[in-house]
Design an enzyme around this catalytic site. Structure first.
Site, mmCIF file in Angstrom:
data_model
loop_
_atom_site.group_PDB
_atom_site.id
_atom_site.type_symbol
_atom_site.label_atom_id
_atom_site.label_comp_id
_atom_site.label_asym_id
_atom_site.label_seq_id
_atom_site.Cartn_x
_atom_site.Cartn_y
_atom_site.Cartn_z
ATOM 1 N N ALA A 100 0.850 -1.184 0.000
ATOM 2 C CA ALA A 100 0.000 0.000 0.000
ATOM 3 C C ALA A 100 0.886 1.234 0.000
ATOM 4 C CB ALA A 100 -0.928 0.016 1.212
ATOM 5 N N LYS A 101 0.313 2.362 -0.312
ATOM 6 C CA LYS A 101 1.027 3.637 -0.238
ATOM 7 C C LYS A 101 -0.014 4.736 -0.198
ATOM 8 C CE LYS A 101 5.449 4.885 -0.230
ATOM 9 N NZ LYS A 101 6.511 4.143 0.459
#
Length: 428
Positions: A118-119
């Site tokens: 994720a980011k």
């Protein structure tokens, strides 16, 4: 643009610029072409599972309200909860978050950590915010993404423009809404509220460990190795200081203002990192060169540990280092990477080299779940063991096939992800 334009101008040319998403997809396709992965799974991995876009209204200190845009991209969770950094930067975009989330998926898999990628980020220049404004922004952003993060769903961590204090604010805001203290919702917190010893230094430490292993593989004594490090922030400074301590000769370090260059070696401990004294490197230097010049120094090992897209088709021919260890995420464009491969320059990819951050984040998550803190010695010992295991797995692929280090790391990661997808299947 004229032929005499500077390298810096060329690096920002729209034709040369490559987004994180473009780079991640090209690297995925290239690695897939060297393996027997199920093409249906490769197709799935080109896209994120979800991208959350939120509006973040914040009251400024003068009483006015400014509205910011925030993102949280969640790429793949087949091996475990989403995991990835959260950055505050004016250039944050949806596609950047997706590309970086993809890299986190590969990074967790190559390290064999039970997380997916994720980011996230907020489109803001944190330098324009007072401490109180940054806290209000963080708490409101946490509220906007509260339903998509949790210790079992998605665990943010620090990135550009954020730090341990930011993570403490997120933990507090989330915990207040949950009605119970939930330290495992983020990693990279101060140890006093459930953070891990050694977390801040971990990405730089892993870069140093991998550099040492690469030098050993190529029969280079660290004591006879020269190193240039672009970027003297958390990653670059910790990597440079450890390599210096272990006997390497660090001849150049830099920040946004330029680079310190000392052919006989720099006493890295005497130069403050960006966190200790922002933008101070050149103030301690007798000999200053540009960041572009640092990249082209005649050194054994080059560590780009600042920004993405710093080695491009415009300057790659001037790179003379035998080994490049990626400290930053995506510092080499695809076109430049192909040229370095043709020249047999060993490029150790970011998904292996700087994976110490997510690895110690995993340790922190385990400590939070078990409510039992580890000593710094244990953290560093466990990190070294994990980096050695990941290196060995990548090395096996590298030696078995006529491929680059990057392709070898991707094949290790994608094989593990593919096996997990095959085991779980496609629902419904």
């Amino acid at each position: 643009m004229t032929p005499n334009s500077s390298q810096k101008q060329n690096q920002t040319d729209p034709i040369e610029f490559e987004s994180a998403l473009e780079t991640a997809r090209r690297q995925l396709a290239h690695a897939a072409s060297h393996s027997a992965l199920n093409p249906n799974i490769v197709e799935r991995l080109k896209y994120p599972a979800k991208v959350h876009e939120v509006t973040v209204p914040v009251q400024r200190d003068d009483g006015t309200v400014e509205v910011f845009t925030g993102y949280r991209a969640q790429h793949d969770s087949v091996r475990g909860p989403y995991k990835g950094g959260l950055r505050y930067h004016p250039d944050v975009t949806r596609d950047e978050c997706v590309g970086l989330a993809m890299w986190m998926t590969w990074k967790c898999a190559v390290m064999n950590i039970p997380f997916g990628g994720a980011k996230g980020g907020v489109v803001v220049n944190p330098k324009d915010l007072s401490p109180d404004e940054k806290e209000r922004l963080t708490r409101r952003f946490t509220q906007e993404i509260r339903d998509v993060i949790s210790p079992a769903r998605d665990i943010p961590a620090p990135d550009m423009g954020t730090d341990a204090q930011t993570m403490a604010w997120i933990m507090d805001a989330y915990s207040m809404q949950q009605g119970e203290t939930t330290p495992g919702v983020v990693t990279g917190k101060p140890p006093v509220v459930g953070g891990s010893e050694g977390r801040e230094e971990a990405p730089g430490r892993s870069v140093a460990i991998i550099t040492q292993l690469a030098c050993e593989y190529y029969d280079r004594q660290l004591e006879e190795t020269t190193v240039a490090v672009q970027g003297y922030g958390s990653v670059g400074a910790n990597a440079a200081r450890l390599l210096d301590e272990w006997g390497a000769t660090v001849v150049a370090i830099s920040d946004v203002n330029g680079a310190m260059y000392e052919p006989d070696g720099i006493n890295t401990a005497s130069v403050p990192s960006h966190n200790e004294e922002p933008e101070a490197v050149t103030q301690y230097a007798d000999n200053v060169i540009s960041n572009d010049e640092l990249l082209t120094l005649d050194v054994d090992v080059l560590i780009p540990a600042a920004l993405g897209n710093v080695i491009t088709k415009e300057n790659v021919e001037a790179i003379v280092a035998d080994i490049v260890v990626e400290g930053a995420n995506g510092p080499i464009t695809s076109s430049a990477d192909a040229i370095l491969a043709e020249r047999d320059v060993a490029v150790i990819p970011d998904i292996l080299a700087n994976a110490g951050g997510v690895t110690v984040s995993y340790f922190e998550w385990l400590q939070d779940i078990n409510r039992r803190a580890w000593s710094l010695e244990r953290v560093n010992d466990e990190l070294e063991s994990e980096m050695q295991a990941a290196w060995d797995a990548v090395l096996t692929e590298f030696e078995q096939q006529d491929i680059t280090w990057r392709d070898a790391a991707y094949i290790v990661a994608l094989s593990r992800i593919s096996e997990a997808h095959e085991a779980r299947g496609l629902w419904p």
